[in-house]
Design an enzyme around this catalytic site. Structure first.
Site, PDB file in Angstrom:
ATOM      1  N   SER C  49       1.616   3.794   4.194  1.00  0.00           N
ATOM      2  CA  SER C  49       1.322   4.823   5.205  1.00  0.00           C
ATOM      3  C   SER C  49       0.301   4.386   6.233  1.00  0.00           C
ATOM      4  CB  SER C  49       0.794   6.088   4.536  1.00  0.00           C
ATOM      5  OG  SER C  49       1.710   6.581   3.608  1.00  0.00           O
ATOM      6  N   ILE C  51      -3.127   4.042   5.942  1.00  0.00           N
ATOM      7  CA  ILE C  51      -4.400   4.771   5.964  1.00  0.00           C
ATOM      8  C   ILE C  51      -5.474   3.920   5.301  1.00  0.00           C
ATOM      9  CG2 ILE C  51      -5.636   6.838   5.208  1.00  0.00           C
ATOM     10  CD1 ILE C  51      -2.925   8.224   5.011  1.00  0.00           C
ATOM     11  N   HIS C  53      -8.648   4.668   3.547  1.00  0.00           N
ATOM     12  CA  HIS C  53      -9.163   5.934   3.023  1.00  0.00           C
ATOM     13  C   HIS C  53     -10.662   6.083   3.135  1.00  0.00           C
ATOM     14  CE1 HIS C  53      -5.457   7.679   1.555  1.00  0.00           C
ATOM     15  NE2 HIS C  53      -5.079   6.461   1.216  1.00  0.00           N
ATOM     16  N   VAL C 176      10.595 -15.384  -9.213  1.00  0.00           N
ATOM     17  CA  VAL C 176      10.291 -15.926 -10.532  1.00  0.00           C
ATOM     18  C   VAL C 176      11.241 -15.307 -11.556  1.00  0.00           C
ATOM     19  CG1 VAL C 176       8.548 -16.099 -12.343  1.00  0.00           C
ATOM     20  CG2 VAL C 176       7.874 -16.269  -9.935  1.00  0.00           C
ATOM     21  N   ILE C 340      -1.012  -0.839  -8.403  1.00  0.00           N
ATOM     22  CA  ILE C 340      -1.837  -0.635  -7.203  1.00  0.00           C
ATOM     23  C   ILE C 340      -1.137   0.342  -6.258  1.00  0.00           C
ATOM     24  CG2 ILE C 340      -3.191  -1.780  -5.403  1.00  0.00           C
ATOM     25  CD1 ILE C 340      -3.818  -2.775  -8.225  1.00  0.00           C
ATOM     26  N   CYS C 407      10.972  -0.841  25.719  1.00  0.00           N
ATOM     27  CA  CYS C 407      10.371   0.384  25.168  1.00  0.00           C
ATOM     28  C   CYS C 407       8.914   0.161  24.748  1.00  0.00           C
ATOM     29  CB  CYS C 407      11.157   0.868  23.957  1.00  0.00           C
ATOM     30  SG  CYS C 407      12.879   1.293  24.324  1.00  0.00           S
TER      31      CYS C 407
END
Lengths: 147, 418, 500
Positions: C49, C51, C53, C176, C340, C407
């Site tokens: 996302s 962020i 924190h 792996v 994580i 764009c």
């Protein structure tokens, strides 16, 4: 026998009704112009279409086609690294000079995809004459300048 | 930085830009056209099929042929300069506008001009805009991108395709894909009627036995790395009937789901945009909210026929010429979209001249009527054999049709369809 | 192909593996990063996302709380060295009721305990002054100026670039499949037959950390994929906030957020739904209304009409919810870095330090390199500079004048820079440059990018992929497929259509 058709001669798309007993006795109704009449007859007897496609234009050296060659130049720090991909189009748009019998279309397409053209060319130049003996030609629909 | 001075800058060298540039230059003004591709012609270059020019030239031309008519014109005009591979990235509006064009060949060029014509065309609505759920594999293309890849670059995007949207671009591509040896499994259309021309249903679908699923939508895309298939769902009374869904195995999806005027640049320098059209709000001379900045062609509103683009762009050019001569009338009267009309362009009219209007219907109807009112009173009626949203309607009002209006009076024109 | 034994092999080149690699690159040890995808940041980190924190959501009794607090303060320095897009714009957690304000106070206290600087309890006036687009019903909240937003893939790319600059090796497409413990080192087998030896192994394999651990004969645990779907909104969206907006958190979820990005767009989401499949990244229409309803509750001007695209990512959830970062008890030269989830990206710089210390404690001798260079070259970006600056740039490299993506205003030079750093898939180039990310989603630039790729790498058109594997874009050249006569017109579904 009767068949309902939509005319494709122009964007109006008149809805036609065709009745026929045999090849010589055909009646067409619903058309707003003469093109509809002839379209309907042909559609019953010998359907034809204008074919539009593209033909290969011989690649120029240094263009993006020859990716590996240019990558080699780039690796040597050569100017190819900053060059645009080949500016002229690599496909030439073409069309049949008139509607072509539908049965000949796949063979025509396969043949024109094996062709190569190169500039200069004028819009309207003939690339294939008298396709399958029909009197219809294949013509270029854009001009290509000499390099 | 290179600097140039010119009377008018035209941003976009496609059908709109070339027509406008040519007409402005014909009156003796200097014009610079900025075109980001390596050749002029715009989207026409990839529209190799015919059907163009029937109105304008009374001939059935392919896109490149139509474009070439205007390219040839412009090439003969010494006072039109076309800068290829040049992108207009920034505009500083003012009494004299500054347009910055970026090019690998000439660096950044600042072009000062009193008038700007926006002619950037449109972009395609894509998967993100319509939110098709599912995985995000490769093999999903907008129809225009597939057309470009096949017709200009000679690359085939896949082997088995499903096409979403029965607009003309989708139909044309159904045929084009078939004619390069791809298998086209189906065309899926969410409405209960096809949005493209019937002639295209015949020569692009029926000719090849490609089924058209009306009132259906693609409800999911499958495939991990590359598309492996789609789920097609029928719509019943406006809701998806999920239980009746079926899957089609394919490796390619072409989206033909609409066009959006490409006004990123316009927005950046302050042009007010009309949410109904996606293009600029314009007055009777097709001038936007920024003085001296005009718009024409698909960037103003999405057209069906390039013939009308040329007409509109040439009219726009005549107003640009008035502006450059200092003869541009200041006051323009209001125009509104009334019942069953999605939008009307332009948004203003001038009583002392011929005004040409373009509009789109919100409804599908046979034997409809166009009604124009002035301050609520009927002014003009026009019978329309058939209306539908995908077919643009146009009409004109001459100076003779319109009353004299003296300042500060305002008389609103409203256009409705019943 | 080296036959040497590496000191450290890091499996996984997401934000965690990349942070560890960069940390180790400042030491005199040989390190290799092994990534099974075709480019780094293509796994969990791809759909992060973005962020950074604020450091108040978790107590320091949790490892993730401590590492978040330690990590968040490292970002300014990292940005100066690595030039990734990052803005410390601040976070607001907003409350609608007196009850919710109690939770806000608890978060505030937690933040204070975690020594977060600048936290502020806000009343109604203050919170609306900080963010004018908030729902008028918001009664107060928590302001964490320590929070920020980042482009996660640019962060990972730059970490890897810096690590490689300092001698770390990267091997992509290295999946792996087998590990053998040969006494003093591990022997790793890749799916394609490559083999590699390393004394120490760092398991940063994200969603597959459990499988790697099992393959090493180490601890048994299970990573449960937890899907989060997000929507990306346009730059001009009326509902774009200036700070990251959080609702009051639920027991196991931070809720639906409104997240501005450093580039000026905005994200709405993420959801949180557990699933079995580690590869299923499909988006759904389920909860679409619920998501936007939640977002509009925070910022009423949020609209579905501004959606550019939607995507989903998977979090590697581990039972217990905390990070599992430890020396393996079963395989003493294996460092486990698993589970994580959020606040993983925020904690990543600190995880790098932490894992370095764990490696030391496991016996790896680390001496600092004298020639370590923390800086990488900043690639100029056309969209960030004025026409005058661009003109100067162009004198040295004309490719800056060739605008490929209109764009997002991305030049050919930037695309070439991406390719020369090893980013050779269309998605990689998109993440490095932003080309294809804008309104037209690649409609006008894809063909240009493909040609540049062909020219720069010698790839043929059929070899160009969206993100590696089988994700080709072009299958054939025109002329390669034979055109067959059409089958007789089959059944048609077109209502009321004429037979032809």
């Amino acid at each position: 026998m009767e068949r309902k058709l939509v005319c494709i001669s122009c964007p109006l798309g008149c809805r036609l009704t065709v009745t026929w007993q045999n090849e010589t006795d055909i009646t067409v109704s619903g058309n707003k112009c003469a093109k509809g009449e002839s379209y309907a007859r042909e559609e019953i007897l010998a359907p034809k279409r204008v074919v539009t496609a593209t033909v290969a234009v011989t690649a120029e050296a240094g263009g993006a086609e020859t990716g590996r060659a240019a990558a080699g130049a780039a690796a040597n720090g050569g100017p190819a690294a900053g060059q645009a991909a080949s500016p002229e189009p690599r496909r030439l748009p073409v069309k049949t000079s008139a509607p072509l019998l539908k049965e000949h279309i796949p063979a025509l397409l396969n043949e024109l995809y094996r062709m190569e053209t190169k500039p200069p060319l004028r819009c309207g130049d003939v690339l294939l004459k008298d396709i399958a003996g029909t009197g219809v030609d294949l013509v270029a629909t854009r001009s290509l300048k000499a390099k | 930085m290179r600097e140039k001075h010119t009377d008018a800058v035209v941003i976009g060298g496609g059908s709109a830009g070339l027509a406008a540039a040519s007409r402005i230059a014909a009156e003796g003004f200097s014009v610079t056209v900025l075109e980001r591709e390596s050749q002029p012609g715009g989207i026409l270059n990839q529209c190799i099929h015919n059907g163009f020019g029937l109105q304008r030239f009374k001939e059935d031309l392919s896109g490149p042929e139509y474009a070439e008519r205007f390219i040839d014109l412009v090439e003969k005009q010494d006072n039109v300069e076309v800068l290829l591979e040049t992108t207009a990235l920034e505009v500083s509006p003012g009494p004299v506008h500054a347009v910055y064009g970026y090019s690998r060949h000439t660096g950044v060029t600042r072009i000062d001009a009193r008038a700007i014509v926006l002619a950037m065309g449109c972009r395609e609505r894509n998967r993100g805009n319509i939110g098709i759920p599912g995985t995000r594999p490769s093999g999903v293309f907008t129809a225009g991108l597939a057309q470009r890849l096949i017709n200009i670059d000679g690359f085939i995007p896949g082997r088995r395709a499903v096409i979403l949207g029965s607009g003309d671009i989708g139909l044309i591509m159904a045929r084009r894909c078939t004619w390069v040896g791809m298998e086209v499994l189906a065309v899926i259309e969410i409405q209960s009627y096809p949005s493209g021309l019937t002639r295209n249903i015949v020569q692009c679908l029926n000719d090849f036995g490609i089924p058209l699923y009306l009132s259906h939508t693609v409800s999911a895309i499958h495939g991990r790395d590359r598309v492996s298939g789609v789920t097609v769902t029928p719509m019943e009374e406006g809701k998806s009937a999920a239980a009746k869904s079926f899957d089609l195995e394919c490796d390619t999806i072409l989206l033909s789901v609409g066009l959006i005027p490409d006004n990123e640049l316009s927005r950046k320098f302050g042009v007010h945009l009309n949410p109904e059209t996606g293009g600029a709000f314009v007055d009777a001379g097709l001038m936007s909210s920024v003085p001296g900045v005009f718009a024409c062609g698909n960037v103003l509103h999405v057209h069906d026929l390039v013939d009308y683009v040329s007409e509109e762009s040439e009219r726009c050019a005549s107003y640009v010429i008035e502006y450059l001569r200092g003869e541009y009338p200041a006051r323009h009267q209001p125009v509104s979209a009334g019942a069953n009309v999605k939008y009307v362009i332009p948004n203003r009219y001038l009583p002392e001249m011929t005004n040409r209007f373009y509009l789109r219907s919100l409804i599908v109807k046979n034997k409809a009527e166009l009604i124009v009112t002035l301050d609520g009173e009927p002014l003009k009626r026009k019978k329309l054999a058939h209306v539908q949203p995908s077919e643009m309607v146009s009409f004109s009002l001459d100076a003779a049709d319109l009353p004299r209006i003296s300042e500060p009076e305002e008389k609103r024109l409203e256009v409705s369809i019943v | 192909m080296k036959n040497d034994i590496y000191d450290v092999a890091i499996v996984g080149a997401g934000v965690v593996g990349a942070s560890i690699a960069r940390k180790l690159s400042s030491y005199d040890c040989t390190t290799v990063v092994l990534e099974k995808e075709w480019d780094v940041s293509f796994g969990v980190s791809k759909t992060n996302s973005g962020i950074v924190h604020g450091g108040f959501h978790y107590p320091t009794s949790l490892l993730k709380g401590r590492l978040e607090a330690a990590g968040t303060i490292m970002f300014e320095k990292l940005q100066q060295e690595l030039h990734f897009p990052f803005q410390r714009c601040g976070i607001l957690v907003v409350a609608f009721t007196v009850e919710e304000m109690k939770t806000i106070e608890r978060l505030y206290m937690q933040g204070v305990e975690n020594r977060v600087i600048g936290l502020e309890l806000c009343n109604r006036d203050r919170i609306h002054a900080l963010e004018s687009k908030l729902n008028a019903d918001v009664v107060g909240g928590l302001h964490a100026p320590s929070g920020g937003v980042i482009e996660p893939y640019r962060f990972v790319f730059s970490l890897i670039e810096s690590a490689r600059k300092n001698g770390v090796e990267l091997q992509t497409r290295f999946k792996v499949v087998k590990t053998e413990n040969e006494g003093e080192h591990f022997l790793l087998h890749a799916e394609d037959g490559r083999r590699l030896q390393a004394r120490y192994l760092v398991n940063a394999a994200g969603l597959y950390a459990d499988e790697l651990s099992a393959a090493c004969g180490a601890e048994a645990f299970r990573i449960i994929p937890r899907k989060g779907q997000e929507f990306l909104l346009d730059r001009n969206a009326a509902g774009l906030p200036g700070k990251v907006i959080f609702p009051v958190p639920a027991p196991n979820s931070k809720g639906i957020l409104v997240i501005p990005t450093p580039e000026g767009t905005c994200m709405v989401g993420p959801t949180a739904v557990e699933q079995e499949d580690k590869e299923d990244l499909s988006t759904t229409r389920d909860n679409f209304e619920a998501i936007f309803h939640s977002a509009r509750r925070l910022i009423p001007k949020i609209s579905e009409r501004d959606i550019i695209t939607a995507f989903a990512g998977l979090r590697p959830a581990l039972k217990g919810g905390d990070f599992y970062i430890a020396v393996s008890e079963k395989q003493p030269r294996l460092i486990q870095v698993a589970g994580i989830q959020s606040p993983g990206l925020t904690a990543a710089p600190a995880i790098g330090e932490y894992v370095k210390d764990l490696l030391k404690s496991a016996g790896l001798v680390l001496t600092e390199r004298a020639d370590y260079d923390p800086l990488i070259l900043e690639v100029p970006r056309i969209r960030k500079i004025s026409p005058y600056e661009a003109d100067t740039l162009l004198e040295n490299d004309p490719a800056y004048g060739e605008i490929v993506c209109r764009c997002e205003s991305v030049s050919e030079a930037e695309i070439v820079a991406a390719i020369r750093r090893g980013h050779t898939t269309m998605d990689s180039i998109k993440f490095y440059t932003r080309a294809q990310m804008g309104r037209c989603q690649g409609g006008f630039c894809s063909y240009k990018i493909m040609k540049i790729l062909m020219r720069e790498t010698g790839m043929s058109i059929e070899e160009i992929t969206k993100r590696g594997g089988e994700s080709r874009l072009i299958t054939d050249r025109v002329g390669a497929l034979t055109v067959h006569p059409p089958t007789t017109p089959g059944k048609k579904q077109s209502a009321g259509e004429a037979e032809q």
